[in-house]
Scaffold this active site. Structure first.
Site, PDB file in Angstrom:
ATOM      1  N   GLY A 156      65.898  37.616  73.332  1.00 19.59           N
ATOM      2  CA  GLY A 156      66.741  36.798  72.484  1.00 19.59           C
ATOM      3  C   GLY A 156      68.359  37.478  72.560  1.00 19.59           C
TER       4      GLY A 156
ATOM      5  N   TYR B 206      72.920  36.509  67.824  1.00 18.57           N
ATOM      6  CA  TYR B 206      73.509  37.495  66.852  1.00 18.57           C
ATOM      7  C   TYR B 206      72.411  38.617  66.453  1.00 18.57           C
ATOM      8  CZ  TYR B 206      75.937  33.209  65.826  1.00 18.57           C
ATOM      9  OH  TYR B 206      76.676  31.901  65.945  1.00 18.57           O
TER      10      TYR B 206
ATOM     11  N   GLU C  16      73.338  42.367  68.067  1.00 21.84           N
ATOM     12  CA  GLU C  16      73.725  43.538  66.947  1.00 21.84           C
ATOM     13  C   GLU C  16      72.736  44.878  67.160  1.00 21.84           C
ATOM     14  OE1 GLU C  16      75.969  40.787  63.627  1.00 21.84           O
ATOM     15  OE2 GLU C  16      74.200  41.896  63.040  1.00 21.84           O
TER      16      GLU C  16
ATOM     17  N   GLU D 231      67.348  37.085  77.744  1.00 22.45           N
ATOM     18  CA  GLU D 231      68.154  35.799  77.142  1.00 22.45           C
ATOM     19  C   GLU D 231      67.424  34.746  78.134  1.00 22.45           C
ATOM     20  OE1 GLU D 231      69.285  34.358  74.351  1.00 22.45           O
ATOM     21  OE2 GLU D 231      69.201  32.530  75.400  1.00 22.45           O
TER      22      GLU D 231
ATOM     23  N   HIS E   9     103.449  45.747  60.347  1.00 21.19           N
ATOM     24  CA  HIS E   9     103.349  46.360  61.540  1.00 21.19           C
ATOM     25  C   HIS E   9     103.021  47.868  61.168  1.00 21.19           C
ATOM     26  CE1 HIS E   9     104.626  48.072  65.304  1.00 21.19           C
ATOM     27  NE2 HIS E   9     105.231  49.284  64.707  1.00 21.19           N
TER      28      HIS E   9
HETATM   29  C1  LIG Z   1      69.049  40.810  60.934  1.00 20.56           C
HETATM   30  C2  LIG Z   1      70.030  40.034  60.063  1.00 20.56           C
HETATM   31  C3  LIG Z   1      71.498  40.230  60.161  1.00 20.56           C
HETATM   32  C4  LIG Z   1      72.250  39.391  59.287  1.00 20.56           C
HETATM   33  N1  LIG Z   1      73.488  39.671  59.431  1.00 20.56           N
HETATM   34  C5  LIG Z   1      74.330  38.792  58.366  1.00 20.56           C
HETATM   35  C6  LIG Z   1      75.745  39.131  58.516  1.00 20.56           C
HETATM   36  O1  LIG Z   1      76.250  39.896  58.885  1.00 20.56           O
HETATM   37  N2  LIG Z   1      76.531  38.169  57.839  1.00 20.56           N
HETATM   38  C7  LIG Z   1      75.765  36.971  57.285  1.00 20.56           C
HETATM   39  O2  LIG Z   1      76.705  36.148  56.640  1.00 20.56           O
HETATM   40  N3  LIG Z   1      74.809  36.744  57.247  1.00 20.56           N
HETATM   41  C8  LIG Z   1      73.932  37.553  57.950  1.00 20.56           C
HETATM   42  N4  LIG Z   1      72.390  37.246  58.223  1.00 20.56           N
HETATM   43  C9  LIG Z   1      71.977  36.020  57.544  1.00 20.56           C
HETATM   44  C10 LIG Z   1      71.793  36.405  56.066  1.00 20.56           C
HETATM   45  O3  LIG Z   1      71.015  37.423  55.803  1.00 20.56           O
HETATM   46  C11 LIG Z   1      71.210  34.938  55.399  1.00 20.56           C
HETATM   47  O4  LIG Z   1      71.718  33.673  55.738  1.00 20.56           O
HETATM   48  C12 LIG Z   1      71.183  35.159  54.021  1.00 20.56           C
HETATM   49  O5  LIG Z   1      70.532  36.270  53.463  1.00 20.56           O
HETATM   50  C13 LIG Z   1      71.251  33.720  53.061  1.00 20.56           C
HETATM   51  O6  LIG Z   1      69.834  33.592  52.640  1.00 20.56           O
HETATM   52  P1  LIG Z   1      69.273  32.753  51.923  1.00 20.56           P
HETATM   53  O7  LIG Z   1      69.934  32.944  50.471  1.00 20.56           O
HETATM   54  O8  LIG Z   1      69.173  31.557  52.191  1.00 20.56           O
HETATM   55  O9  LIG Z   1      67.573  33.359  51.283  1.00 20.56           O
HETATM   56  P2  LIG Z   1      67.020  34.729  51.454  1.00 20.56           P
HETATM   57  O10 LIG Z   1      68.102  35.812  51.337  1.00 20.56           O
HETATM   58  O11 LIG Z   1      66.303  34.759  52.790  1.00 20.56           O
HETATM   59  O12 LIG Z   1      66.167  34.452  50.118  1.00 20.56           O
HETATM   60  C14 LIG Z   1      64.997  33.888  50.046  1.00 20.56           C
HETATM   61  C15 LIG Z   1      63.937  34.358  49.225  1.00 20.56           C
HETATM   62  O13 LIG Z   1      62.979  33.720  48.619  1.00 20.56           O
HETATM   63  C16 LIG Z   1      61.839  34.127  48.890  1.00 20.56           C
HETATM   64  N5  LIG Z   1      60.867  33.109  48.948  1.00 20.56           N
HETATM   65  C17 LIG Z   1      60.347  32.309  50.108  1.00 20.56           C
HETATM   66  N6  LIG Z   1      59.832  31.504  49.779  1.00 20.56           N
HETATM   67  C18 LIG Z   1      59.314  31.804  48.400  1.00 20.56           C
HETATM   68  C19 LIG Z   1      58.274  31.018  47.782  1.00 20.56           C
HETATM   69  N7  LIG Z   1      57.432  30.061  47.997  1.00 20.56           N
HETATM   70  N8  LIG Z   1      58.134  31.581  46.591  1.00 20.56           N
HETATM   71  C20 LIG Z   1      58.899  32.643  46.004  1.00 20.56           C
HETATM   72  N9  LIG Z   1      59.728  33.366  46.679  1.00 20.56           N
HETATM   73  C21 LIG Z   1      59.761  32.842  48.075  1.00 20.56           C
HETATM   74  C22 LIG Z   1      61.906  35.296  49.852  1.00 20.56           C
HETATM   75  O14 LIG Z   1      60.934  36.341  49.592  1.00 20.56           O
HETATM   76  C23 LIG Z   1      63.377  35.490  49.846  1.00 20.56           C
HETATM   77  O15 LIG Z   1      63.488  36.940  48.657  1.00 20.56           O
HETATM   78  C24 LIG Z   1      71.670  38.142  58.895  1.00 20.56           C
HETATM   79  C25 LIG Z   1      70.376  37.759  58.902  1.00 20.56           C
HETATM   80  C26 LIG Z   1      69.446  38.688  59.572  1.00 20.56           C
HETATM   81  C27 LIG Z   1      67.876  38.311  59.868  1.00 20.56           C
HETATM   82  N1  LIG Z   2      76.652  38.587  61.945  1.00 22.59           N
HETATM   83  C1  LIG Z   2      76.021  37.691  61.333  1.00 22.59           C
HETATM   84  O1  LIG Z   2      76.607  37.142  60.707  1.00 22.59           O
HETATM   85  C2  LIG Z   2      74.439  37.443  61.646  1.00 22.59           C
HETATM   86  C3  LIG Z   2      73.805  38.561  62.233  1.00 22.59           C
HETATM   87  C4  LIG Z   2      72.396  38.388  62.720  1.00 22.59           C
HETATM   88  C5  LIG Z   2      71.778  37.116  62.282  1.00 22.59           C
HETATM   89  N2  LIG Z   2      72.385  36.262  61.635  1.00 22.59           N
HETATM   90  C6  LIG Z   2      72.004  34.756  61.154  1.00 22.59           C
HETATM   91  O2  LIG Z   2      70.511  34.886  61.576  1.00 22.59           O
HETATM   92  C7  LIG Z   2      70.340  33.703  62.499  1.00 22.59           C
HETATM   93  C8  LIG Z   2      69.205  33.932  63.620  1.00 22.59           C
HETATM   94  O3  LIG Z   2      69.670  34.680  64.557  1.00 22.59           O
HETATM   95  P1  LIG Z   2      68.943  34.921  65.964  1.00 22.59           P
HETATM   96  O4  LIG Z   2      69.845  35.745  66.706  1.00 22.59           O
HETATM   97  O5  LIG Z   2      67.663  35.222  65.863  1.00 22.59           O
HETATM   98  O6  LIG Z   2      68.753  33.447  66.270  1.00 22.59           O
HETATM   99  P2  LIG Z   2      69.326  32.377  67.268  1.00 22.59           P
HETATM  100  O7  LIG Z   2      69.006  31.185  67.114  1.00 22.59           O
HETATM  101  O8  LIG Z   2      70.950  32.572  67.223  1.00 22.59           O
HETATM  102  O9  LIG Z   2      69.284  32.940  68.683  1.00 22.59           O
HETATM  103  C9  LIG Z   2      68.092  33.016  69.391  1.00 22.59           C
HETATM  104  C10 LIG Z   2      68.135  33.021  70.862  1.00 22.59           C
HETATM  105  O10 LIG Z   2      66.819  33.560  71.439  1.00 22.59           O
HETATM  106  C11 LIG Z   2      66.900  32.797  72.546  1.00 22.59           C
HETATM  107  N3  LIG Z   2      65.325  32.424  72.871  1.00 22.59           N
HETATM  108  C12 LIG Z   2      64.551  31.889  72.255  1.00 22.59           C
HETATM  109  N4  LIG Z   2      63.452  31.906  72.997  1.00 22.59           N
HETATM  110  C13 LIG Z   2      63.261  32.624  73.889  1.00 22.59           C
HETATM  111  C14 LIG Z   2      62.441  33.046  74.684  1.00 22.59           C
HETATM  112  N5  LIG Z   2      60.958  32.772  74.767  1.00 22.59           N
HETATM  113  N6  LIG Z   2      62.868  34.194  75.725  1.00 22.59           N
HETATM  114  C15 LIG Z   2      64.387  34.644  75.844  1.00 22.59           C
HETATM  115  N7  LIG Z   2      65.046  33.978  74.726  1.00 22.59           N
HETATM  116  C16 LIG Z   2      64.747  33.176  73.942  1.00 22.59           C
HETATM  117  C17 LIG Z   2      67.548  31.432  72.402  1.00 22.59           C
HETATM  118  O11 LIG Z   2      68.007  31.119  73.588  1.00 22.59           O
HETATM  119  C18 LIG Z   2      68.635  32.008  71.754  1.00 22.59           C
HETATM  120  O12 LIG Z   2      69.915  32.538  72.165  1.00 22.59           O
HETATM  121  C19 LIG Z   2      71.609  33.219  63.042  1.00 22.59           C
HETATM  122  O13 LIG Z   2      71.662  31.914  63.138  1.00 22.59           O
HETATM  123  C20 LIG Z   2      72.644  33.681  61.990  1.00 22.59           C
HETATM  124  O14 LIG Z   2      73.020  32.748  61.109  1.00 22.59           O
HETATM  125  C21 LIG Z   2      74.023  36.381  61.422  1.00 22.59           C
END
Ligand SMILES: Cc1cc2nc3c(=O)[nH]c(=O)nc-3n(C[C@H](O)[C@H](O)[C@H](O)COP(=O)(O)OP(=O)(O)OC[C@H]3O[C@@H](n4cnc5c(N)ncnc54)[C@H](O)[C@@H]3O)c2cc1C
Ligand SMILES: NC(=O)c1ccc[n+]([C@@H]2O[C@H](COP(=O)([O-])OP(=O)(O)OC[C@H]3O[C@@H](n4cnc5c(N)ncnc54)[C@H](O)[C@@H]3O)[C@@H](O)[C@H]2O)c1
Length: 463
Positions: free
Chosen positions: A179, A182, A186, A202, A444
């Site tokens: 994949g 994002y 990273e 990808e 600047h």
């Molecule tokens: C690796 C990675 C890097 C990222 N980097 C960025 C970034 O740099 N900038 C950015 O803006 N976004 C980034 N994101 C995306 C961002 O983390 C999420 O969009 C953000 O956390 C918003 O999540 P949320 O508030 O919707 O829910 P979440 O923060 O996911 O919280 C949901 C919570 O609900 C709980 N839950 C789920 N189901 C139940 C249930 N049935 N009962 C009780 N509890 C439950 C879960 O345990 C969890 O704690 C990144 C995501 C990932 C995976």
């Molecule tokens: N900097 C940030 O804000 C940040 C950082 C990390 C994650 N996120 C959030 O997390 C979300 C998920 O990120 P993500 O990168 O996992 O998902 P994504 O949906 O952005 O990308 C998934 C990628 O995997 C590829 N893919 C899917 N199946 C595949 C396969 N079988 N073989 C090869 N490639 C395949 C797709 O073509 C796609 O490019 C994003 O939408 C973003 O909002 C945000």
């Protein structure tokens, strides 16, 4: 329907994510009796397995890269610094813990809020079950987030996700990233800079497919120059744990079946919302074919009194969009009710180095609107501050509606791009003519000071 004692609240919030926690505090301030239910640690994805930990790793990876490149700035240090992933992880764990404890304290300090541990499932439209407890409210706010999607063919192998890769204490010898978006990009650059051999597979024909193709190609070039192998058009079909150790990923590319073997495989193929855990059918809650809860611009679901916020409503997938959902909800409940999802302008940053800051439409999206467009682009290599820093990779670009003179979109791939993009975004929220920004005087020496010059270079582009 329900048996035993029912605990009644003014509001129930499911999930302690980026919308759930501030909403609990806001409701409590209005003297509502609130239950917040969390099945895991407090803080959700951003705090525990998303933004905070990954950006802490980006900083460590950047330090390793800076040492390797210090000679170009006249600093003589050994070219290959020793990386201690245990210490990198320890620093990250401390940052995560600090945030988590802050949330715990804020919730505990409010007598109006009950924190209930466990997985919530619907019993009907007003009742939820958490373990042996039954909770009832006429207002239910869902902030359940999302988790890594594991494609078929990979379920049974020893893969890593964004959660488990952050637990490693040894740098992988060869990390295969499935994949190239994002999450994949990273982590790919983080681990390359920490010393891993890295291969990105990808499925699409280019990386980060939501971006314009030439932006994606520039990112690919930057990655390849750092020694990351990028294979696009590679549909990964299955993974295998090798008997001799390591793993093999089989993929289909250019009508051929191919394989790549490495020590670790990170699955970064998108997210699936945690809505299945809620048993939404019991509440007749409308969920789309991808598992996201349908909401209107006020975050109302099809069931009166149930709202969905954050990643689980599919309207945003970022921390700032989830937090903005909280702001909309608060405004709808206690404010002038004017804030809705319709006000939001898309923006985000991809935290590779140099970062890509994005606001509004891509050029391809702008072309689809059929509007008369103006476009300008400037390479970082023409910007003094970038040259002084020795960081001239990337470029800034902007797209403008020729008739309204409003900025439709901007991309800053380059040093400080994640911060610089805010200048465009502010002008966009202000619905100003681009000429206001063009006639502004910026500080600047910064990259931002070239935004007025960039805007002076706007030229019509073909649809
Ligand atoms: C690796 C990675 C890097 C990222 N980097 C960025 C970034 O740099 N900038 C950015 O803006 N976004 C980034 N994101 C995306 C961002 O983390 C999420 O969009 C953000 O956390 C918003 O999540 P949320 O508030 O919707 O829910 P979440 O923060 O996911 O919280 C949901 C919570 O609900 C709980 N839950 C789920 N189901 C139940 C249930 N049935 N009962 C009780 N509890 C439950 C879960 O345990 C969890 O704690 C990144 C995501 C990932 C995976
Ligand atoms: N900097 C940030 O804000 C940040 C950082 C990390 C994650 N996120 C959030 O997390 C979300 C998920 O990120 P993500 O990168 O996992 O998902 P994504 O949906 O952005 O990308 C998934 C990628 O995997 C590829 N893919 C899917 N199946 C595949 C396969 N079988 N073989 C090869 N490639 C395949 C797709 O073509 C796609 O490019 C994003 O939408 C973003 O909002 C945000």
């Amino acid at each position: 329907m329900t048996e035993g004692r029912i605990e009644t609240f003014d509001a129930i919030i499911i999930g302690s994510g980026q919308a759930g926690n501030p909403l609990a505090l806001a409701l409590a301030k209005e003297k509502w009796k609130v239950a917040i239910v969390e099945k895991d640690v407090l803080g959700g994805t951003c705090v525990n397995t998303g933004c905070t930990p990954t950006k802490a790793y980006v900083a460590s990876a950047r330090a390793a890269w800076a040492i390797g490149n210090a000679h170009s700035l006249g600093i003589e240090v050994p070219k290959s610094p020793k990386v201690n992933l245990k210490t990198v992880k320890k620093r990250k764990d401390a940052l995560v813990k600090e945030s988590r404890l802050g949330i715990r304290k804020a919730l505990a300090d409010s007598p109006q809020i009950s924190l209930i541990r466990g997985t919530a499932t619907f019993l009907d439209q007003t009742c939820l079950k958490v373990g042996s407890r039954t909770l009832k409210s006429n207002k239910i706010f869902l902030n359940v987030g999302a988790r890594a999607r594991i494609p078929e063919g990979f379920e049974d192998i020893d893969y890593l996700t964004n959660t488990t890769i952050l637990q490693l204490e040894q740098v992988p010898e060869h990390l295969i990233v499935v994949g190239g978006s994002y999450i994949g990009l990273e982590f790919a650059q983080i681990f390359r800079r920490l010393g891993s051999k890295v291969t990105v597979l990808e499925m699409g024909n280019y990386l980060i497919s939501r971006e314009d193709q030439d932006t994606s190609e520039l990112v690919r070039e930057i990655f390849e120059n750092e020694g990351i192998k990028v294979i696009c058009g590679a549909k990964c079909l299955k993974g295998k744990d090798n008997k001799s150790g390591g793993l093999t990923v089989s993929y289909h590319q250019e009508k051929k079946d191919k394989q790549v073997s490495g020590s670790h495989v990170l699955i970064a193929t998108g997210r699936i919302p945690n809505t299945d855990l809620l048993k939404p059918k019991k509440a007749c809650l409308k969920v789309n074919e991808r598992g996201y809860i349908d909401v209107n611009p006020k975050l109302e679901t099809n069931i009166s009194g149930i709202y969905a916020l954050g990643d689980c409503n599919g309207k945003g997938a970022f921390t700032h969009t989830s937090y903005n959902d909280f702001e909309i909800m608060e405004n709808q409940l206690f404010g002038d009710k004017k804030r809705t999802l319709n006000d939001r302008i898309t923006n985000y940053a991809l935290y590779i180095d140099p970062p890509l800051g994005r606001a509004g439409m891509t050029v391809s999206q702008a072309k689809e609107t059929g509007k008369k467009l103006l476009f300008a682009r400037m390479p970082m290599s023409q910007i003094s501050r970038a040259k002084e820093k020795g960081e001239t990779l990337g470029r800034m670009e902007v797209i403008v509606d020729a008739d309204s003179e409003q900025i439709l979109g901007a991309a800053v791939l380059g040093t400080g791009g994640d911060e610089i993009i805010g200048t465009f975004l502010t002008a966009m929220y202000g619905k100003q003519s681009y000429k206001k920004l063009m006639n502004s005087v910026q500080t600047h020496p910064t990259v931002t000071e070239l935004i007025p010059t960039l805007l002076q270079q706007l030229k019509p582009i073909k649809k």
